[in-house]
Scaffold this active site. Structure first.
Site, mmCIF file in Angstrom:
data_model
loop_
_atom_site.group_PDB
_atom_site.id
_atom_site.type_symbol
_atom_site.label_atom_id
_atom_site.label_comp_id
_atom_site.label_asym_id
_atom_site.label_seq_id
_atom_site.Cartn_x
_atom_site.Cartn_y
_atom_site.Cartn_z
ATOM 1 N N ASP A 69 37.196 39.573 31.928
ATOM 2 C CA ASP A 69 38.466 39.043 31.480
ATOM 3 C C ASP A 69 38.780 37.773 32.288
ATOM 4 O O ASP A 69 38.603 37.756 33.504
ATOM 5 C CB ASP A 69 39.545 40.108 31.718
ATOM 6 C CG ASP A 69 40.884 39.729 31.134
ATOM 7 O OD1 ASP A 69 40.979 39.595 29.902
ATOM 8 O OD2 ASP A 69 41.844 39.554 31.920
ATOM 9 N N GLU A 122 35.446 35.510 29.273
ATOM 10 C CA GLU A 122 36.310 34.483 28.698
ATOM 11 C C GLU A 122 36.190 33.254 29.594
ATOM 12 O O GLU A 122 36.590 33.301 30.758
ATOM 13 C CB GLU A 122 37.757 34.953 28.688
ATOM 14 C CG GLU A 122 38.041 36.108 27.755
ATOM 15 C CD GLU A 122 39.524 36.485 27.755
ATOM 16 O OE1 GLU A 122 40.139 36.437 26.687
ATOM 17 O OE2 GLU A 122 40.061 36.812 28.830
#
Ligand code: CA
Length: 644
Positions: free
Chosen positions: A320, A349
């Site tokens: 994340d 990400e």
């Protein structure tokens, strides 16, 4: 009941243990004695351990002082068999189970002393990671435990880890053909009260409490520390037995808050970044950001990743907000994981949610992926080119008529340098960012923002259901024929919707759940997704996994009308060819044509004897007809795939 005899031994190490050598082995259990260690500041006035009989005891049965045994290292050994007892550390900031508890009681407030071997399900030592040669072979299915099973009528354990061990779940995933399940945060998080599970509160879980323990809300009994661990392992085992890998969503970039976090309660301010003026930096958009660049935060991440692999047999990690972490840490993690199994996939990400207190060029951003070999990032280029920008749900993308062909080509090629991709026309990137196509995740939707059907409804006013289905299938055809690693949100194969909710992180089940009746309602959608996945799995041309091979075999075709004397390009049509037995494919040339326009398009292609395998929302590798010559017609808003 056996009486516990507890004695404290003051373990004074003969030599100073460097904190950097500490592997966060906070609890070392043997039936004879248990050793507790904590990374806490040497300057701390007092560091205490409290032992409790059970998880909801208010009163400690014993308090033990830890001794300073090295720089920033505090230790105590307690004699006797402490199995199944609970503990907390306290250095004056409030009790907590340390930062690396491996078993916890309800809501993760106290650690528990377990013999982890006792949590292994039957056959665990024989459990094997399903074989995958290249990340290009993965088909990733991103799911939330509640979304997937809560509304399934025949689920015995709706919303739980165990749902993924059930025959209906396994057979659905196998029939669809996905071979990697990416589970949304499944470590212990804070936003669902485990003592009130009957409230059916929903959360995605991006608020970590204990990073190294499964979430209690997904277990059948959050009070019994061994249960969540055993059930998590049962889930992994069942998926592995079905040939499906398990990828964990890891959220090391922030904690829910600073004050109550285990990091802050053991070593205040160490684990977080601050700005030049002394404020906590907020690169996560959640009020704080961790400091992966600091040695012990880096060590924590390394140990945590290794622990999930070794103890839980995890096969991949989705970081994340990887853009909050520094490149060096990500590369260290890749190196450590390679030493265990280089096929374990790592992606993240490639952005942050705010400015970080660290130099941009040293962060795990998408633009820096070329400095992180073996690590992939999500391509917002292909995602937004297909369906429209993240920033505005009402704006459409190429499938709704916008000219974004070059960005889609960039995504089809796998974000690598390709001579036919004009980077000046690509939406977000000025230059290719992947060294290899396996560094790009190809997708059109994920748990964040709208799912595909909602997006289509929001961005194309007056869209009919037929048109919606056509565009949905068209968009996914681009995703699954991309040389990047394909990724889909769970339920897209059922034409799921979230009733238009953009950020459903705490929306009720009624918004987030999959409606399994859609399987009967839209059988053609499921069949098409299944067909796309099979096509990709059966044909190595779609997953070359190597940049040079792509440059050699992937050719974007000039799209022209058959009657045109010069190139007269119909709008909103693109075509590419995987030529000359790409990847040693059985098929010599494969042509993929994507038509986003509302009109059928007559096109000219290289002359040949072709078999059609995808047309008008149907896929059949055995053939749906033939095309001889160089003229063909592509139906409105659909894909045509053929080979010779
Ligand atoms: Ca929890």
């Amino acid at each position: 009941m056996k009486r516990l005899i507890i004695a404290t031994i003051l373990t004074m190490a003969a030599t100073t243990i460097q904190a950097q050598d500490f592997n966060f082995d906070e609890v070392t259990y043997t039936p004879q004695a248990t050793t507790f260690k904590l990374f806490a500041p040497s300057e701390a006035r007092r560091v205490q351990l409290r032992l409790y009989k059970d998880g909801d005891s208010q009163k400690a049965m014993k308090t033990v002082k830890l001794q300073k045994t090295g720089q920033d290292l505090w230790t105590a050994t307690v004699k006797g068999d402490l199995k199944d007892r609970f503990y907390t550390f306290d250095m004056g900031r409030g009790e907590c189970p340390g930062v690396f508890a491996k078993a916890v009681g309800v809501n993760g407030r106290k650690g528990c002393i377990l013999d982890l071997k006792d949590t292994d399900p039957d056959g665990w030592t024989e459990d094997r990671r399903p074989v995958t040669k290249s990340p290009a072979d993965l088909v990733i299915y991103e799911m939330h435990h509640r979304d997937f099973s809560i509304a399934r009528k025949d689920a015995a354990h709706p919303g739980k880890f165990l749902a993924l061990t059930e025959p209906w779940a396994i057979s659905h995933l196998k029939e669809l053909g996905v071979n990697a399940i990416h589970i949304l945060p499944s470590y212990d998080y804070g936003s669902v009260d485990e003592t009130r599970l009957a409230d059916n509160k929903y959360n995605w879980g991006y608020d970590p409490v204990n990073y190294n323990v499964p979430e209690g809300g997904y277990s059948t009994d959050p009070y019994q520390p061994a249960v969540r661990i055993r059930e998590f392992k049962q889930m992994v085992k069942a998926l592995h037995d079905a040939g499906i890998r398990v990828i964990l969503d890891v959220v090391y970039n922030h904690t829910y808050d600073i004050e109550h976090s285990n990091f802050q309660r053991t070593y205040p301010d160490y684990f977080y970044r601050k700005t030049a003026d002394g404020q906590y930096s907020n690169g996560s958009g959640c009020g704080n950001e961790t400091a992966s660049d600091k040695p012990m935060m880096r060590q924590f991440m390394l140990e945590s990743v290794k622990y999930w692999i070794n103890e839980y047999h995890i096969d991949g990690f989705r970081f994340d907000l990887m853009g909050v972490h520094d490149i060096e840490t990500m590369n260290e993690i890749r190196k450590a994981v390679d030493a265990i199994d280089p096929t374990i996939f790592i992606y993240g990400e490639g952005w942050s949610a705010g400015a970080c207190a660290y130099p941009l060029e040293q962060l795990g951003m998408k633009a820096n992926i070329y400095k992180m070999p073996g690590i992939a990032a999500f391509s917002d280029e292909i995602r937004d080119a297909l369906r429209g920008p993240f920033s505005d749900d009402t704006v459409t993308g190429w499938i709704g008529g916008k000219d974004e062909i070059e960005s889609i080509k960039f995504g089809i090629a796998g974000a690598i340098a390709h001579p036919q991709v004009d980077m000046t026309k690509v939406n977000y990137s000025q230059k290719p960012w992947a060294l290899e196509p396996t560094q790009m995740i190809s997708y059109v939707s994920c748990h964040d923002d709208m799912c595909l059907t909602d997006r289509l409804r929001a961005s194309i006013p007056g869209i009919t259901e037929e048109e919606l289905i056509r565009l949905d299938l068209l968009a996914q055809t681009a995703v699954f024929t991309s040389q990047g690693v394909p990724f889909m949100l769970s339920g897209e194969e059922l034409l799921r919707d979230k009733k238009g909710v953009h950020n459903s992180f705490e929306s009720p089940d009624s918004i987030n759940h999959l409606d399994w009746n859609n399987l009967q309602r839209y059988p053609q959608v499921f069949q098409y997704y299944k067909g796309l996945i099979q096509l990709r799995k059966h044909h190595p041309a779609f997953r070359l996994g190597n940049a040079d091979l792509i440059r050699k075999h992937l050719e974007f075709l000039p799209v022209k009308r058959p009657t045109a004397r010069r190139i007269d390009q119909p709008e909103h049509v693109m075509a590419f060819r995987l030529k000359n037995y790409a990847g040693r494919d059985d098929w010599r040339d494969i042509i993929v044509i994507l038509n986003a326009s509302r009109e059928a398009q007559d096109l000219a292609i290289p002359k040949g004897n072709y078999t059609v395998v995808c047309r008008d929302g149907l896929i059949d590798e055995r053939g749906l007809g033939t095309i001889v010559g160089s003229k063909l017609t592509v139906s409105p808003q659909s894909a045509l795939i053929l080979h010779n």
